[in-house]
Design an enzyme around this catalytic site. Sequence first.
Site, PDB file in Angstrom:
ATOM      1  N   ASP A  46     -11.909 -10.128   4.029  1.00  0.00           N
ATOM      2  CA  ASP A  46     -12.873 -10.032   3.181  1.00  0.00           C
ATOM      3  C   ASP A  46     -13.599 -11.464   3.169  1.00  0.00           C
ATOM      4  OD1 ASP A  46     -13.221  -7.277   2.512  1.00  0.00           O
ATOM      5  OD2 ASP A  46     -13.677  -7.832   0.500  1.00  0.00           O
TER       6      ASP A  46
ATOM      7  N   TYR B   9       0.846  -1.417  -0.060  1.00  0.00           N
ATOM      8  CA  TYR B   9       0.101   0.076   0.034  1.00  0.00           C
ATOM      9  C   TYR B   9       0.821   1.153  -0.031  1.00  0.00           C
ATOM     10  CZ  TYR B   9      -4.563  -2.304   0.825  1.00  0.00           C
ATOM     11  OH  TYR B   9      -5.635  -3.223   0.690  1.00  0.00           O
TER      12      TYR B   9
ATOM     13  N   LYS C 270       4.245 -15.385   3.062  1.00  0.00           N
ATOM     14  CA  LYS C 270       4.746 -16.237   1.634  1.00  0.00           C
ATOM     15  C   LYS C 270       6.007 -16.413   1.449  1.00  0.00           C
ATOM     16  CE  LYS C 270       2.671 -17.962  -2.349  1.00  0.00           C
ATOM     17  NZ  LYS C 270       2.183 -19.184  -2.349  1.00  0.00           N
TER      18      LYS C 270
ATOM     19  N   ASP D 106      -5.895  -7.790   4.075  1.00  0.00           N
ATOM     20  CA  ASP D 106      -7.130  -6.941   3.240  1.00  0.00           C
ATOM     21  C   ASP D 106      -7.801  -8.125   2.389  1.00  0.00           C
ATOM     22  OD1 ASP D 106      -8.470  -5.277   2.058  1.00  0.00           O
ATOM     23  OD2 ASP D 106      -7.482  -5.322   0.241  1.00  0.00           O
TER      24      ASP D 106
ATOM     25  N   ASP E  55      -1.902 -18.567   0.994  1.00  0.00           N
ATOM     26  CA  ASP E  55      -2.671 -19.553   0.374  1.00  0.00           C
ATOM     27  C   ASP E  55      -3.488 -20.548   0.827  1.00  0.00           C
ATOM     28  OD1 ASP E  55      -0.253 -20.460   0.332  1.00  0.00           O
ATOM     29  OD2 ASP E  55      -0.154 -20.902  -2.127  1.00  0.00           O
TER      30      ASP E  55
HETATM   31  C1  IPM Z   1     -10.172  -2.261   3.561  1.00  0.00           C
HETATM   32  C2  IPM Z   1     -10.549  -1.606   2.314  1.00  0.00           C
HETATM   33  C3  IPM Z   1      -9.358  -0.411   2.054  1.00  0.00           C
HETATM   34  C4  IPM Z   1      -8.024  -1.413   2.084  1.00  0.00           C
HETATM   35  C5  IPM Z   1      -9.859   0.185   0.692  1.00  0.00           C
HETATM   36  C6  IPM Z   1     -10.888   1.005   0.738  1.00  0.00           C
HETATM   37  C7  IPM Z   1      -8.438   1.100   0.546  1.00  0.00           C
HETATM   38  O1  IPM Z   1     -10.705  -2.451   1.480  1.00  0.00           O
HETATM   39  O2  IPM Z   1     -10.088  -1.344   4.735  1.00  0.00           O
HETATM   40  O3  IPM Z   1     -10.086  -3.430   3.800  1.00  0.00           O
HETATM   41  O4  IPM Z   1      -7.816  -1.827   1.090  1.00  0.00           O
HETATM   42  O5  IPM Z   1      -7.365  -1.319   3.144  1.00  0.00           O
HETATM   43 MG    MG Z   2     -10.490  -4.652   2.096  1.00  0.00          MG
END
Ligand code: IPM
Ligand code: MG
Length: 363
Positions: free
Chosen positions: A251, A141, A191, A247, A223
């Site tokens: 999700d 990032y 990794k 990240d 993975d």
């Molecule tokens: C998160 C989001 C952010 C990230 C985006 C919106 C920049 O996906 O907080 O997980 O990638 O960190």
């Molecule tokens: Mg995210």
Amino acid sequence: MRFDIALLPGDGVGPEVTAEAVKVLEAVGKRFHHQFSFNQGDIGGIAIDHHGVALTGDTLNMCQRCDAVLLGAVGGPKWDDPRAKVRPEDGLLALRKGLRLFANLRPVKVLPMLIDSTTIKPDVIKGVDLVVVRELTGGLYFGKPKRQWQTARGRKAVDTLAYSEKEIERILRVGFELARSRRKRLASVDKANVLESSRLWRQIAIELSIHYPDVELQHLLVDACAMRLIQRPSEFDVIVTENMFGDILTDEASMLAGSMGMLPSASLAGIPKAGEKTFGMYEPIHGSAPRRAGQNIANPIAMITSVAMMLRYSFALAEEAEAIEGAVSDVLEEGYRTYDIMEEGKKQIGTREMGDLIAGRMG
Ligand code: IPM
Ligand code: MG
């Protein structure tokens, strides 16, 4: 006690869920005799519209002067053009970096009454209670070089995955400390079979583990971790990993809990210790959900439980935090649901109604 909170509602459903969080905080203030004062600022798309940048220096300063930051969500189709010079997400990244919020805690807990509202078999997700500790101010990032350019043979782009020993050590410590306060199992995710930065990560994890003999450390390739998260998620206690891996994995992990609308997060500037105050920013892990905005349907629970995390980590108000979490459980137990966790036989309600019910349980 009195606490100053920076309020950054942002875009899409952000302002709607933020309003419910404020409602609940005011109820907490009444019941436990605290005073919460709010300083509102722009972040993301709305900041671009108002000021031409996703985060102004004034807003950053305002956040720095507060005891904690509460953020709704950023982004939306209006600002999505990949050629745009500024994007809403830049504001979020600038805040994380500017406030030195290197430790992102994302707890995933499957509440028993929501076990059937997920797409995964109840047997698999029963008892899931894990926390992902994501490094938040390093890695791909923020690494330099980061750019796109034209060459004679076409366009090229580069991002950089860089970590210093100091950055790795402090985030691993958060993982070890958190594991120590829980079920004492830490999965360090990397990794290391491919990436040099991961090999450094793994070495430092091994070195640090000597100071945490009571914590069982396991190394897992990212993975394999992605696979294990849907295969046997209840085996995880604390997962610690670098920015981009975290990240993606969070999700995935969020789906264990049924909906993104259920999951809070804390981004901290230090290693949290029970009873101590650590500066932090709190936000739901869901996005701005532009298609749901302005309709009073978004689930405010992730935002409300983010407030609970704020009380726990930044204000050292554990009892108050538990009161909020208890109220959320009660309301769900009584059968109230927003659209995202709706099931047959339950009562579907909107954003404001959910906020009212939870705040009402504080009284
Ligand atoms: C998160 C989001 C952010 C990230 C985006 C919106 C920049 O996906 O907080 O997980 O990638 O960190
Ligand atoms: Mg995210």
